[in-house]
Design a protein around this motif. Sequence first.
Motif, PDB file in Angstrom:
ATOM      1  N   ALA A  27       0.829  -1.208   0.000  1.00 56.46           N
ATOM      2  CA  ALA A  27       0.000   0.000   0.000  1.00 56.46           C
ATOM      3  C   ALA A  27       0.860   1.253   0.000  1.00 56.46           C
ATOM      4  CB  ALA A  27      -0.894   0.014   1.240  1.00 56.46           C
ATOM      5  N   GLU A  28       0.292   2.317  -0.585  1.00 55.80           N
ATOM      6  CA  GLU A  28       0.959   3.614  -0.518  1.00 55.80           C
ATOM      7  C   GLU A  28      -0.110   4.691  -0.367  1.00 55.80           C
ATOM      8  OE1 GLU A  28       3.753   6.642  -3.148  1.00 55.80           O
ATOM      9  OE2 GLU A  28       2.929   4.848  -4.081  1.00 55.80           O
ATOM     10  N   VAL A  29       0.016   5.530   0.650  1.00 55.73           N
ATOM     11  CA  VAL A  29      -0.936   6.642   0.806  1.00 55.73           C
ATOM     12  C   VAL A  29      -0.461   7.770  -0.105  1.00 55.73           C
ATOM     13  CG1 VAL A  29      -2.039   8.261   2.364  1.00 55.73           C
ATOM     14  CG2 VAL A  29      -1.509   5.962   3.157  1.00 55.73           C
ATOM     15  N   VAL A  30      -1.276   8.063  -1.128  1.00 61.25           N
ATOM     16  CA  VAL A  30      -0.862   9.065  -2.120  1.00 61.25           C
ATOM     17  C   VAL A  30      -1.447  10.435  -1.811  1.00 61.25           C
ATOM     18  CG1 VAL A  30      -0.438   7.398  -3.967  1.00 61.25           C
ATOM     19  CG2 VAL A  30      -2.746   8.334  -3.670  1.00 61.25           C
ATOM     20  N   ALA A  31      -2.549  10.488  -1.032  1.00 63.59           N
ATOM     21  CA  ALA A  31      -3.171  11.782  -0.734  1.00 63.59           C
ATOM     22  C   ALA A  31      -3.858  11.720   0.619  1.00 63.59           C
ATOM     23  CB  ALA A  31      -4.183  12.127  -1.817  1.00 63.59           C
ATOM     24  N   VAL A  32      -3.883  12.870   1.298  1.00 61.25           N
ATOM     25  CA  VAL A  32      -4.558  12.968   2.601  1.00 61.25           C
ATOM     26  C   VAL A  32      -5.402  14.235   2.599  1.00 61.25           C
ATOM     27  CG1 VAL A  32      -2.787  11.721   3.906  1.00 61.25           C
ATOM     28  CG2 VAL A  32      -2.604  14.206   3.644  1.00 61.25           C
ATOM     29  N   CYS A  33      -6.513  14.191   3.343  1.00 58.90           N
ATOM     30  CA  CYS A  33      -7.433  15.316   3.311  1.00 58.90           C
ATOM     31  C   CYS A  33      -7.966  15.590   4.708  1.00 58.90           C
ATOM     32  CB  CYS A  33      -8.566  14.941   2.358  1.00 58.90           C
ATOM     33  SG  CYS A  33      -9.945  16.045   2.438  1.00 58.90           S
ATOM     34  N   ASP A  34      -8.042  16.858   5.074  1.00 56.25           N
ATOM     35  CA  ASP A  34      -8.735  17.262   6.293  1.00 56.25           C
ATOM     36  C   ASP A  34      -9.301  18.656   6.065  1.00 56.25           C
ATOM     37  OD1 ASP A  34      -8.519  16.155   9.489  1.00 56.25           O
ATOM     38  OD2 ASP A  34      -9.198  18.222   9.186  1.00 56.25           O
ATOM     39  N   LEU A  35     -10.452  18.914   6.661  1.00 53.94           N
ATOM     40  CA  LEU A  35     -11.049  20.248   6.559  1.00 53.94           C
ATOM     41  C   LEU A  35     -10.081  21.298   7.108  1.00 53.94           C
ATOM     42  CD1 LEU A  35     -14.661  19.421   7.862  1.00 53.94           C
ATOM     43  CD2 LEU A  35     -13.948  19.786   5.482  1.00 53.94           C
ATOM     44  N   ASP A  36      -9.259  20.878   8.069  1.00 53.97           N
ATOM     45  CA  ASP A  36      -8.272  21.771   8.689  1.00 53.97           C
ATOM     46  C   ASP A  36      -6.954  21.632   7.911  1.00 53.97           C
ATOM     47  OD1 ASP A  36      -6.305  22.910  10.234  1.00 53.97           O
ATOM     48  OD2 ASP A  36      -7.025  22.070  12.126  1.00 53.97           O
ATOM     49  N   PRO A  37      -6.556  22.691   7.160  1.00 50.76           N
ATOM     50  CA  PRO A  37      -5.343  22.564   6.329  1.00 50.76           C
ATOM     51  C   PRO A  37      -4.093  22.260   7.143  1.00 50.76           C
ATOM     52  CG  PRO A  37      -6.216  24.846   6.301  1.00 50.76           C
ATOM     53  CD  PRO A  37      -7.199  24.010   7.050  1.00 50.76           C
ATOM     54  N   ALA A  38      -4.036  22.731   8.387  1.00 48.91           N
ATOM     55  CA  ALA A  38      -2.836  22.458   9.198  1.00 48.91           C
ATOM     56  C   ALA A  38      -2.690  20.956   9.428  1.00 48.91           C
ATOM     57  CB  ALA A  38      -2.928  23.197  10.531  1.00 48.91           C
ATOM     58  N   LYS A  39      -3.828  20.264   9.580  1.00 49.97           N
ATOM     59  CA  LYS A  39      -3.764  18.812   9.828  1.00 49.97           C
ATOM     60  C   LYS A  39      -3.361  18.055   8.569  1.00 49.97           C
ATOM     61  CE  LYS A  39      -6.982  18.393  13.685  1.00 49.97           C
ATOM     62  NZ  LYS A  39      -8.193  17.714  14.154  1.00 49.97           N
ATOM     63  N   SER A  40      -3.951  18.403   7.415  1.00 51.03           N
ATOM     64  CA  SER A  40      -3.587  17.659   6.191  1.00 51.03           C
ATOM     65  C   SER A  40      -2.130  17.963   5.815  1.00 51.03           C
ATOM     66  CB  SER A  40      -4.549  17.950   5.040  1.00 51.03           C
ATOM     67  OG  SER A  40      -4.657  19.319   4.814  1.00 51.03           O
ATOM     68  N   GLN A  41      -1.711  19.205   6.017  1.00 50.20           N
ATOM     69  CA  GLN A  41      -0.307  19.535   5.698  1.00 50.20           C
ATOM     70  C   GLN A  41       0.654  18.848   6.670  1.00 50.20           C
ATOM     71  OE1 GLN A  41      -0.341  23.829   5.458  1.00 50.20           O
ATOM     72  NE2 GLN A  41      -1.612  23.721   3.608  1.00 50.20           N
ATOM     73  N   GLY A  42       0.235  18.721   7.911  1.00 49.74           N
ATOM     74  CA  GLY A  42       1.064  18.023   8.900  1.00 49.74           C
ATOM     75  C   GLY A  42       1.247  16.556   8.516  1.00 49.74           C
ATOM     76  N   PHE A  43       0.157  15.898   8.136  1.00 49.95           N
ATOM     77  CA  PHE A  43       0.266  14.488   7.714  1.00 49.95           C
ATOM     78  C   PHE A  43       1.098  14.385   6.429  1.00 49.95           C
ATOM     79  CE2 PHE A  43      -3.069  11.451   9.682  1.00 49.95           C
ATOM     80  CZ  PHE A  43      -2.840  11.968  10.946  1.00 49.95           C
ATOM     81  N   ALA A  44       0.875  15.345   5.508  1.00 52.02           N
ATOM     82  CA  ALA A  44       1.623  15.313   4.244  1.00 52.02           C
ATOM     83  C   ALA A  44       3.119  15.420   4.522  1.00 52.02           C
ATOM     84  CB  ALA A  44       1.152  16.459   3.340  1.00 52.02           C
ATOM     85  N   ALA A  45       3.468  16.302   5.428  1.00 54.77           N
ATOM     86  CA  ALA A  45       4.896  16.490   5.746  1.00 54.77           C
ATOM     87  C   ALA A  45       5.465  15.238   6.412  1.00 54.77           C
ATOM     88  CB  ALA A  45       5.062  17.705   6.659  1.00 54.77           C
ATOM     89  N   ASP A  46       4.684  14.636   7.295  1.00 50.64           N
ATOM     90  CA  ASP A  46       5.189  13.469   8.033  1.00 50.64           C
ATOM     91  C   ASP A  46       5.237  12.202   7.184  1.00 50.64           C
ATOM     92  OD1 ASP A  46       5.401  15.076  10.210  1.00 50.64           O
ATOM     93  OD2 ASP A  46       3.670  14.274  11.286  1.00 50.64           O
ATOM     94  N   PHE A  47       4.292  12.095   6.222  1.00 51.48           N
ATOM     95  CA  PHE A  47       4.160  10.805   5.519  1.00 51.48           C
ATOM     96  C   PHE A  47       4.373  10.906   4.004  1.00 51.48           C
ATOM     97  CE2 PHE A  47       1.687  10.418   9.438  1.00 51.48           C
ATOM     98  CZ  PHE A  47       2.227   9.260   9.979  1.00 51.48           C
ATOM     99  N   ALA A  49       2.529  12.431   1.514  1.00 57.72           N
ATOM    100  CA  ALA A  49       1.388  12.342   0.592  1.00 57.72           C
ATOM    101  C   ALA A  49       0.932  13.758   0.206  1.00 57.72           C
ATOM    102  CB  ALA A  49       0.241  11.602   1.267  1.00 57.72           C
ATOM    103  N   ARG A  50       0.133  13.884  -0.854  1.00 56.95           N
ATOM    104  CA  ARG A  50      -0.370  15.213  -1.269  1.00 56.95           C
ATOM    105  C   ARG A  50      -1.496  15.668  -0.346  1.00 56.95           C
ATOM    106  NH1 ARG A  50      -2.426  15.291  -7.202  1.00 56.95           N
ATOM    107  NH2 ARG A  50      -2.878  17.451  -6.664  1.00 56.95           N
ATOM    108  N   PRO A  51      -1.440  16.892   0.168  1.00 58.30           N
ATOM    109  CA  PRO A  51      -2.502  17.363   1.077  1.00 58.30           C
ATOM    110  C   PRO A  51      -3.672  18.028   0.340  1.00 58.30           C
ATOM    111  CG  PRO A  51      -0.693  18.943   1.043  1.00 58.30           C
ATOM    112  CD  PRO A  51      -0.318  17.859   0.068  1.00 58.30           C
ATOM    113  N   PHE A  52      -4.872  17.778   0.843  1.00 55.13           N
ATOM    114  CA  PHE A  52      -6.092  18.422   0.327  1.00 55.13           C
ATOM    115  C   PHE A  52      -6.940  18.858   1.518  1.00 55.13           C
ATOM    116  CE2 PHE A  52      -4.744  15.728  -3.118  1.00 55.13           C
ATOM    117  CZ  PHE A  52      -5.179  16.346  -4.293  1.00 55.13           C
ATOM    118  N   THR A  53      -7.870  19.813   1.258  1.00 51.45           N
ATOM    119  CA  THR A  53      -8.839  20.186   2.304  1.00 51.45           C
ATOM    120  C   THR A  53     -10.263  19.823   1.894  1.00 51.45           C
ATOM    121  OG1 THR A  53      -8.873  22.397   1.368  1.00 51.45           O
ATOM    122  CG2 THR A  53      -7.524  22.078   3.345  1.00 51.45           C
ATOM    123  N   ASP A  54     -10.425  19.343   0.658  1.00 57.10           N
ATOM    124  CA  ASP A  54     -11.773  18.997   0.192  1.00 57.10           C
ATOM    125  C   ASP A  54     -11.747  17.561  -0.351  1.00 57.10           C
ATOM    126  OD1 ASP A  54     -14.504  19.409  -0.712  1.00 57.10           O
ATOM    127  OD2 ASP A  54     -13.624  19.466  -2.722  1.00 57.10           O
TER     128      ASP A  54
END
Length: 342
Positions: A27-47, A49-54
Amino acid sequence: MTVRVALIGCGFFARNHMEAWRDLPGAEVVAVCDLDPAKSQGFAADFGARPFTDAASMLDEVRPDLADVATTVPSHRPLVELAARHAGAVICQKPFATTLEDGQAMVAACRAAGVPLFVHENFRWQKPWREIAARVAAGGIGTPAFLRLSFRHAYDIYANQPYLAEEPDLALTDVGLHLFDLARWLMGDVARVSCETQRLNPRVKGQDAFQAVLRHASGAVSSVECSFFTHDAPDPFPQTLGRIEGDRGTLELLEGHRLVHHAAGAATETDAEPPVPAWGAKPWHLVQDSVLAFQAHVIEALAGRAEPGPSGAHNLGTLAVTLAAIEAARTGTSVAPRATGS
Ligand SMILES: NC(=O)c1ccc[n+]([C@@H]2O[C@H](COP(=O)([O-])OP(=O)(O)OC[C@H]3O[C@@H](n4cnc5c(N)ncnc54)[C@H](O)[C@@H]3O)[C@@H](O)[C@H]2O)c1
Protein backbone atom coordinates in the motif's frame (compact mmCIF):
# COMPACT_ATOMS: atom_id res chain seq x y z
CA MET A 1 0.34 -4.29 -7.35
CA THR A 2 0.50 -1.38 -4.90
CA VAL A 3 -2.87 -0.19 -3.56
CA ARG A 4 -3.05 3.63 -3.86
CA VAL A 5 -4.76 4.90 -0.70
CA ALA A 6 -6.38 8.30 -0.04
CA LEU A 7 -7.05 9.13 3.63
CA ILE A 8 -9.94 11.37 4.69
CA GLY A 9 -9.64 12.83 8.20
CA CYS A 10 -6.17 13.51 9.65
CA GLY A 11 -7.14 13.40 13.34
CA PHE A 12 -6.08 11.55 16.48
CA PHE A 13 -6.64 7.95 15.42
CA ALA A 14 -5.75 8.38 11.73
CA ARG A 15 -2.05 8.65 12.66
CA ASN A 16 -2.20 4.90 13.45
CA HIS A 17 -3.73 4.27 10.00
CA MET A 18 -0.91 6.24 8.35
CA GLU A 19 1.87 4.49 10.27
CA ALA A 20 0.34 1.11 9.47
CA TRP A 21 -0.06 1.90 5.75
CA ARG A 22 3.61 2.95 5.70
CA ASP A 23 4.54 -0.45 7.17
CA LEU A 24 2.61 -2.39 4.53
CA PRO A 25 4.55 -3.05 1.32
CA GLY A 26 1.32 -3.51 -0.68
CA ALA A 27 0.00 0.00 0.00
CA GLU A 28 0.96 3.61 -0.52
CA VAL A 29 -0.94 6.64 0.81
CA VAL A 30 -0.86 9.07 -2.12
CA ALA A 31 -3.17 11.78 -0.73
CA VAL A 32 -4.56 12.97 2.60
CA CYS A 33 -7.43 15.32 3.31
CA ASP A 34 -8.73 17.26 6.29
CA LEU A 35 -11.05 20.25 6.56
CA ASP A 36 -8.27 21.77 8.69
CA PRO A 37 -5.34 22.56 6.33
CA ALA A 38 -2.84 22.46 9.20
CA LYS A 39 -3.76 18.81 9.83
CA SER A 40 -3.59 17.66 6.19
CA GLN A 41 -0.31 19.53 5.70
CA GLY A 42 1.06 18.02 8.90
CA PHE A 43 0.27 14.49 7.71
CA ALA A 44 1.62 15.31 4.24
CA ALA A 45 4.90 16.49 5.75
CA ASP A 46 5.19 13.47 8.03
CA PHE A 47 4.16 10.80 5.52
CA GLY A 48 4.93 12.26 2.07
CA ALA A 49 1.39 12.34 0.59
CA ARG A 50 -0.37 15.21 -1.27
CA PRO A 51 -2.50 17.36 1.08
CA PHE A 52 -6.09 18.42 0.33
CA THR A 53 -8.84 20.19 2.30
CA ASP A 54 -11.77 19.00 0.19
CA ALA A 55 -12.52 15.27 -0.10
CA ALA A 56 -14.46 15.65 -3.39
CA SER A 57 -11.57 17.44 -5.12
CA MET A 58 -9.05 14.94 -3.78
CA LEU A 59 -11.01 11.88 -4.88
CA ASP A 60 -11.82 13.39 -8.29
CA GLU A 61 -8.18 14.21 -8.94
CA VAL A 62 -6.50 11.18 -7.39
CA ARG A 63 -9.02 8.35 -8.17
CA PRO A 64 -7.50 6.10 -5.46
CA ASP A 65 -7.79 2.32 -5.32
CA LEU A 66 -8.92 2.71 -1.71
CA ALA A 67 -10.48 5.57 0.27
CA ASP A 68 -9.81 5.33 4.01
CA VAL A 69 -12.46 7.35 5.88
CA ALA A 70 -11.09 8.16 9.36
CA THR A 71 -13.45 10.99 10.37
CA THR A 72 -16.01 10.91 13.19
CA VAL A 73 -19.47 9.47 12.55
CA PRO A 74 -21.47 12.56 11.43
CA SER A 75 -19.49 12.75 8.15
CA HIS A 76 -19.41 8.99 7.41
CA ARG A 77 -22.48 8.76 5.18
CA PRO A 78 -21.69 11.68 2.83
CA LEU A 79 -18.01 10.70 2.62
CA VAL A 80 -18.66 6.99 2.00
CA GLU A 81 -21.28 7.81 -0.66
CA LEU A 82 -18.79 10.19 -2.30
CA ALA A 83 -15.93 7.70 -2.08
CA ALA A 84 -18.12 4.94 -3.60
CA ARG A 85 -18.28 7.02 -6.81
CA HIS A 86 -14.53 7.75 -7.02
CA ALA A 87 -12.53 4.97 -5.35
CA GLY A 88 -12.03 1.27 -6.04
CA ALA A 89 -12.80 0.32 -2.42
CA VAL A 90 -13.79 2.08 0.81
CA ILE A 91 -12.92 1.68 4.50
CA CYS A 92 -15.10 3.49 7.06
CA GLN A 93 -14.01 3.92 10.68
CA LYS A 94 -16.36 2.84 13.48
CA PRO A 95 -18.97 3.81 14.56
CA PHE A 96 -20.14 3.05 11.01
CA ALA A 97 -23.37 5.02 11.49
CA THR A 98 -25.79 6.17 14.17
CA THR A 99 -28.92 4.92 12.37
CA LEU A 100 -29.60 1.78 10.37
CA GLU A 101 -30.90 3.97 7.54
CA ASP A 102 -27.52 5.73 7.19
CA GLY A 103 -25.67 2.42 7.35
CA GLN A 104 -27.95 0.82 4.77
CA ALA A 105 -27.50 3.82 2.45
CA MET A 106 -23.71 3.44 2.60
CA VAL A 107 -23.90 -0.30 1.93
CA ALA A 108 -26.29 0.33 -0.99
CA ALA A 109 -24.07 3.08 -2.47
CA CYS A 110 -20.98 0.83 -2.45
CA ARG A 111 -22.95 -2.14 -3.76
CA ALA A 112 -24.40 -0.06 -6.63
CA ALA A 113 -20.90 1.12 -7.54
CA GLY A 114 -19.47 -2.43 -7.28
CA VAL A 115 -17.05 -1.22 -4.63
CA PRO A 116 -16.07 -3.34 -1.56
CA LEU A 117 -16.87 -1.63 1.77
CA PHE A 118 -14.96 -2.47 4.95
CA VAL A 119 -15.58 -1.16 8.47
CA HIS A 120 -12.44 -0.42 10.48
CA GLU A 121 -13.44 -2.75 13.28
CA ASN A 122 -10.09 -3.58 14.83
CA PHE A 123 -10.93 -5.32 18.15
CA ARG A 124 -11.42 -8.63 16.33
CA TRP A 125 -7.93 -8.07 14.83
CA GLN A 126 -6.27 -7.86 18.27
CA LYS A 127 -3.75 -10.67 18.58
CA PRO A 128 -5.23 -12.35 21.71
CA TRP A 129 -8.73 -12.48 20.19
CA ARG A 130 -7.44 -13.83 16.87
CA GLU A 131 -5.67 -16.55 18.86
CA ILE A 132 -8.87 -17.32 20.79
CA ALA A 133 -10.97 -17.45 17.60
CA ALA A 134 -8.43 -19.81 15.99
CA ARG A 135 -8.53 -22.15 19.00
CA VAL A 136 -12.35 -22.14 19.07
CA ALA A 137 -12.46 -22.84 15.32
CA ALA A 138 -10.01 -25.73 15.83
CA GLY A 139 -12.42 -27.31 18.36
CA GLY A 140 -10.26 -26.45 21.39
CA ILE A 141 -13.25 -25.87 23.69
CA GLY A 142 -15.96 -27.82 21.85
CA THR A 143 -19.18 -25.93 21.12
CA PRO A 144 -19.11 -22.45 22.71
CA ALA A 145 -22.06 -21.71 25.00
CA PHE A 146 -20.95 -18.70 27.07
CA LEU A 147 -18.79 -15.63 26.40
CA ARG A 148 -17.81 -12.84 28.76
CA LEU A 149 -16.17 -9.66 27.45
CA SER A 150 -14.99 -7.03 29.89
CA PHE A 151 -13.53 -3.65 28.91
CA ARG A 152 -13.26 -1.76 32.18
CA HIS A 153 -10.69 0.94 32.93
CA ALA A 154 -10.22 4.51 34.13
CA TYR A 155 -7.90 5.79 31.38
CA ASP A 156 -8.70 9.42 30.49
CA ILE A 157 -10.13 8.84 26.99
CA TYR A 158 -11.37 12.46 26.89
CA ALA A 159 -7.84 13.91 26.70
CA ASN A 160 -7.29 12.75 23.09
CA GLN A 161 -10.96 12.56 22.10
CA PRO A 162 -12.77 15.48 23.82
CA TYR A 163 -15.93 14.94 21.71
CA LEU A 164 -16.57 11.69 23.62
CA ALA A 165 -17.60 13.66 26.73
CA GLU A 166 -20.66 14.92 24.80
CA GLU A 167 -21.93 11.53 23.53
CA PRO A 168 -25.25 10.47 25.12
CA ASP A 169 -24.77 6.70 24.71
CA LEU A 170 -21.01 6.92 25.02
CA ALA A 171 -19.98 3.48 26.26
CA LEU A 172 -22.33 1.61 23.91
CA THR A 173 -21.54 3.65 20.78
CA ASP A 174 -17.78 4.04 21.32
CA VAL A 175 -16.65 0.64 22.65
CA GLY A 176 -19.89 -1.35 22.95
CA LEU A 177 -20.04 -1.87 19.21
CA HIS A 178 -16.45 -3.18 19.14
CA LEU A 179 -17.42 -5.73 21.81
CA PHE A 180 -20.66 -6.64 20.00
CA ASP A 181 -18.69 -7.25 16.80
CA LEU A 182 -16.37 -9.56 18.77
CA ALA A 183 -19.36 -11.38 20.30
CA ARG A 184 -21.05 -11.85 16.90
CA TRP A 185 -17.77 -12.99 15.34
CA LEU A 186 -17.15 -15.59 18.07
CA MET A 187 -20.73 -16.66 18.90
CA GLY A 188 -22.86 -15.82 15.84
CA ASP A 189 -25.99 -13.74 15.27
CA VAL A 190 -27.81 -12.11 18.17
CA ALA A 191 -31.52 -12.82 18.75
CA ARG A 192 -32.17 -10.44 21.68
CA VAL A 193 -30.43 -8.01 24.00
CA SER A 194 -30.97 -6.68 27.50
CA CYS A 195 -28.83 -3.92 28.95
CA GLU A 196 -28.20 -1.72 31.99
CA THR A 197 -26.27 1.53 31.63
CA GLN A 198 -24.67 3.87 34.17
CA ARG A 199 -23.37 7.44 34.14
CA LEU A 200 -20.45 7.31 36.58
CA ASN A 201 -18.09 10.16 35.69
CA PRO A 202 -19.69 13.51 36.55
CA ARG A 203 -17.49 15.23 33.91
CA VAL A 204 -19.21 13.48 30.99
CA LYS A 205 -22.73 13.98 29.67
CA GLY A 206 -23.64 10.43 28.68
CA GLN A 207 -23.68 6.84 29.87
CA ASP A 208 -20.07 5.78 30.44
CA ALA A 209 -20.71 2.18 31.59
CA PHE A 210 -22.98 -0.67 30.57
CA GLN A 211 -23.63 -4.36 31.02
CA ALA A 212 -25.45 -6.13 28.19
CA VAL A 213 -26.63 -9.73 27.95
CA LEU A 214 -26.89 -11.14 24.43
CA ARG A 215 -28.92 -14.22 23.56
CA HIS A 216 -27.44 -15.66 20.36
CA ALA A 217 -29.46 -17.45 17.69
CA SER A 218 -27.49 -20.61 18.57
CA GLY A 219 -28.78 -20.46 22.17
CA ALA A 220 -25.40 -19.29 23.50
CA VAL A 221 -25.29 -16.30 25.86
CA SER A 222 -22.77 -13.45 26.05
CA SER A 223 -22.22 -11.07 28.96
CA VAL A 224 -20.66 -7.86 27.66
CA GLU A 225 -19.48 -5.15 30.01
CA CYS A 226 -17.72 -1.83 29.74
CA SER A 227 -16.81 1.03 32.06
CA PHE A 228 -14.67 4.14 31.57
CA PHE A 229 -14.65 4.85 35.32
CA THR A 230 -13.22 1.78 37.03
CA HIS A 231 -10.31 1.97 39.45
CA ASP A 232 -8.14 -1.12 39.03
CA ALA A 233 -4.44 -1.45 39.70
CA PRO A 234 -2.85 -2.25 37.37
CA ASP A 235 -5.39 -0.64 35.04
CA PRO A 236 -5.95 -3.12 32.18
CA PHE A 237 -6.53 -0.38 29.53
CA PRO A 238 -6.69 -0.94 26.57
CA GLN A 239 -7.18 -4.69 27.01
CA THR A 240 -10.51 -6.48 26.64
CA LEU A 241 -10.50 -9.32 29.16
CA GLY A 242 -12.82 -12.28 28.87
CA ARG A 243 -13.60 -15.94 28.83
CA ILE A 244 -15.32 -18.28 26.44
CA GLU A 245 -16.70 -21.59 27.66
CA GLY A 246 -17.62 -24.62 25.58
CA ASP A 247 -18.71 -28.18 26.33
CA ARG A 248 -15.06 -29.39 26.28
CA GLY A 249 -13.03 -26.47 27.60
CA THR A 250 -12.62 -22.79 28.48
CA LEU A 251 -10.36 -20.02 27.21
CA GLU A 252 -9.59 -17.16 29.59
CA LEU A 253 -7.93 -13.90 28.58
CA LEU A 254 -6.37 -12.26 31.63
CA GLU A 255 -4.60 -8.97 32.35
CA GLY A 256 -1.13 -8.88 30.77
CA HIS A 257 -2.33 -10.65 27.59
CA ARG A 258 -2.19 -13.99 29.40
CA LEU A 259 -4.24 -16.63 27.63
CA VAL A 260 -5.21 -19.68 29.69
CA HIS A 261 -6.68 -22.74 28.00
CA HIS A 262 -8.53 -25.14 30.28
CA ALA A 263 -9.29 -28.56 28.78
CA ALA A 264 -9.24 -32.17 29.96
CA GLY A 265 -8.59 -31.13 33.57
CA ALA A 266 -5.44 -29.13 32.78
CA ALA A 267 -4.67 -25.42 32.31
CA THR A 268 -2.07 -24.20 29.83
CA GLU A 269 -0.98 -20.56 29.82
CA THR A 270 0.45 -18.78 26.78
CA ASP A 271 1.59 -15.23 26.20
CA ALA A 272 -0.69 -13.57 23.63
CA GLU A 273 0.97 -10.16 23.78
CA PRO A 274 1.39 -8.58 20.34
CA PRO A 275 4.70 -7.11 19.15
CA VAL A 276 5.32 -3.36 19.53
CA PRO A 277 5.49 -1.78 16.05
CA ALA A 278 8.60 0.33 15.35
CA TRP A 279 6.36 3.43 15.53
CA GLY A 280 4.41 2.17 18.56
CA ALA A 281 4.65 2.03 22.33
CA LYS A 282 3.18 0.05 25.21
CA PRO A 283 0.33 -0.25 26.17
CA TRP A 284 -0.94 1.05 22.80
CA HIS A 285 0.79 -1.78 20.92
CA LEU A 286 -2.35 -3.92 21.32
CA VAL A 287 -4.33 -1.33 19.35
CA GLN A 288 -1.49 -0.41 16.97
CA ASP A 289 -0.83 -4.05 16.03
CA SER A 290 -4.58 -4.55 15.46
CA VAL A 291 -4.71 -1.59 13.05
CA LEU A 292 -1.76 -3.09 11.18
CA ALA A 293 -3.46 -6.51 11.09
CA PHE A 294 -6.79 -5.04 9.91
CA GLN A 295 -5.17 -3.00 7.14
CA ALA A 296 -3.02 -5.97 6.04
CA HIS A 297 -6.29 -7.92 5.85
CA VAL A 298 -7.82 -5.22 3.60
CA ILE A 299 -4.90 -5.62 1.17
CA GLU A 300 -5.44 -9.39 1.22
CA ALA A 301 -9.17 -8.98 0.60
CA LEU A 302 -8.60 -6.56 -2.28
CA ALA A 303 -6.29 -9.16 -3.82
CA GLY A 304 -9.16 -11.68 -3.61
CA ARG A 305 -7.52 -13.78 -0.90
CA ALA A 306 -10.03 -13.00 1.92
CA GLU A 307 -13.58 -11.82 2.51
CA PRO A 308 -13.95 -8.35 4.12
CA GLY A 309 -13.82 -8.74 7.91
CA PRO A 310 -16.08 -7.08 8.65
CA SER A 311 -17.88 -5.76 5.58
CA GLY A 312 -20.28 -2.83 5.78
CA ALA A 313 -23.18 -5.27 5.33
CA HIS A 314 -22.01 -7.41 8.27
CA ASN A 315 -21.47 -4.34 10.44
CA LEU A 316 -25.13 -3.33 9.95
CA GLY A 317 -25.95 -6.29 12.21
CA THR A 318 -23.56 -4.95 14.87
CA LEU A 319 -25.17 -1.52 14.58
CA ALA A 320 -28.58 -3.18 15.02
CA VAL A 321 -27.34 -4.89 18.23
CA THR A 322 -25.96 -1.56 19.52
CA LEU A 323 -29.26 0.22 18.81
CA ALA A 324 -31.16 -2.67 20.46
CA ALA A 325 -28.96 -2.31 23.58
CA ILE A 326 -29.68 1.44 23.73
CA GLU A 327 -33.41 0.71 23.45
CA ALA A 328 -33.21 -2.13 26.00
CA ALA A 329 -31.47 0.14 28.53
CA ARG A 330 -34.02 2.94 27.95
CA THR A 331 -37.08 0.71 28.31
CA GLY A 332 -35.83 -1.88 30.78
CA THR A 333 -36.86 -4.65 28.38
CA SER A 334 -35.23 -7.29 26.22
CA VAL A 335 -35.07 -6.11 22.58
CA ALA A 336 -34.59 -8.04 19.31
CA PRO A 337 -32.15 -6.27 16.95
CA ARG A 338 -33.88 -4.94 13.83
CA ALA A 339 -33.40 -6.91 10.61
CA THR A 340 -30.79 -5.18 8.45
CA GLY A 341 -31.83 -6.47 5.03
CA SER A 342 -28.23 -7.43 4.17
N1 LIG B 1 -10.98 1.68 15.93
C1 LIG B 1 -10.50 2.27 17.03
O1 LIG B 1 -9.91 1.62 17.88
C2 LIG B 1 -10.70 3.74 17.21
C3 LIG B 1 -10.02 4.44 18.22
C4 LIG B 1 -10.22 5.82 18.32
C5 LIG B 1 -11.08 6.47 17.44
N2 LIG B 1 -11.76 5.72 16.50
C6 LIG B 1 -12.72 6.34 15.58
O2 LIG B 1 -12.02 7.10 14.61
C7 LIG B 1 -12.85 8.17 14.18
C8 LIG B 1 -12.04 9.46 14.28
O3 LIG B 1 -11.75 9.69 15.64
P1 LIG B 1 -10.62 10.72 16.10
O4 LIG B 1 -10.59 10.66 17.58
O5 LIG B 1 -9.38 10.51 15.31
O6 LIG B 1 -11.33 12.11 15.68
P2 LIG B 1 -10.64 13.50 15.40
O7 LIG B 1 -11.70 14.52 15.66
O8 LIG B 1 -9.33 13.62 16.11
O9 LIG B 1 -10.31 13.44 13.83
C9 LIG B 1 -11.29 13.53 12.84
C10 LIG B 1 -10.76 14.45 11.75
O10 LIG B 1 -11.65 14.40 10.64
C11 LIG B 1 -11.69 15.70 10.07
N3 LIG B 1 -12.91 15.80 9.25
C12 LIG B 1 -14.21 15.80 9.67
N4 LIG B 1 -15.04 15.90 8.60
C13 LIG B 1 -14.26 15.93 7.50
C14 LIG B 1 -14.53 16.02 6.10
N5 LIG B 1 -15.77 16.08 5.63
N6 LIG B 1 -13.48 16.03 5.26
C15 LIG B 1 -12.22 15.95 5.72
N7 LIG B 1 -11.89 15.89 7.03
C16 LIG B 1 -12.90 15.87 7.90
C17 LIG B 1 -11.66 16.64 11.27
O11 LIG B 1 -11.24 17.95 10.89
C18 LIG B 1 -10.67 15.92 12.18
O12 LIG B 1 -9.34 16.37 11.99
C19 LIG B 1 -14.09 8.17 15.09
O13 LIG B 1 -15.19 7.65 14.38
C20 LIG B 1 -13.68 7.29 16.27
O14 LIG B 1 -14.76 6.57 16.84
C21 LIG B 1 -11.55 4.41 16.36
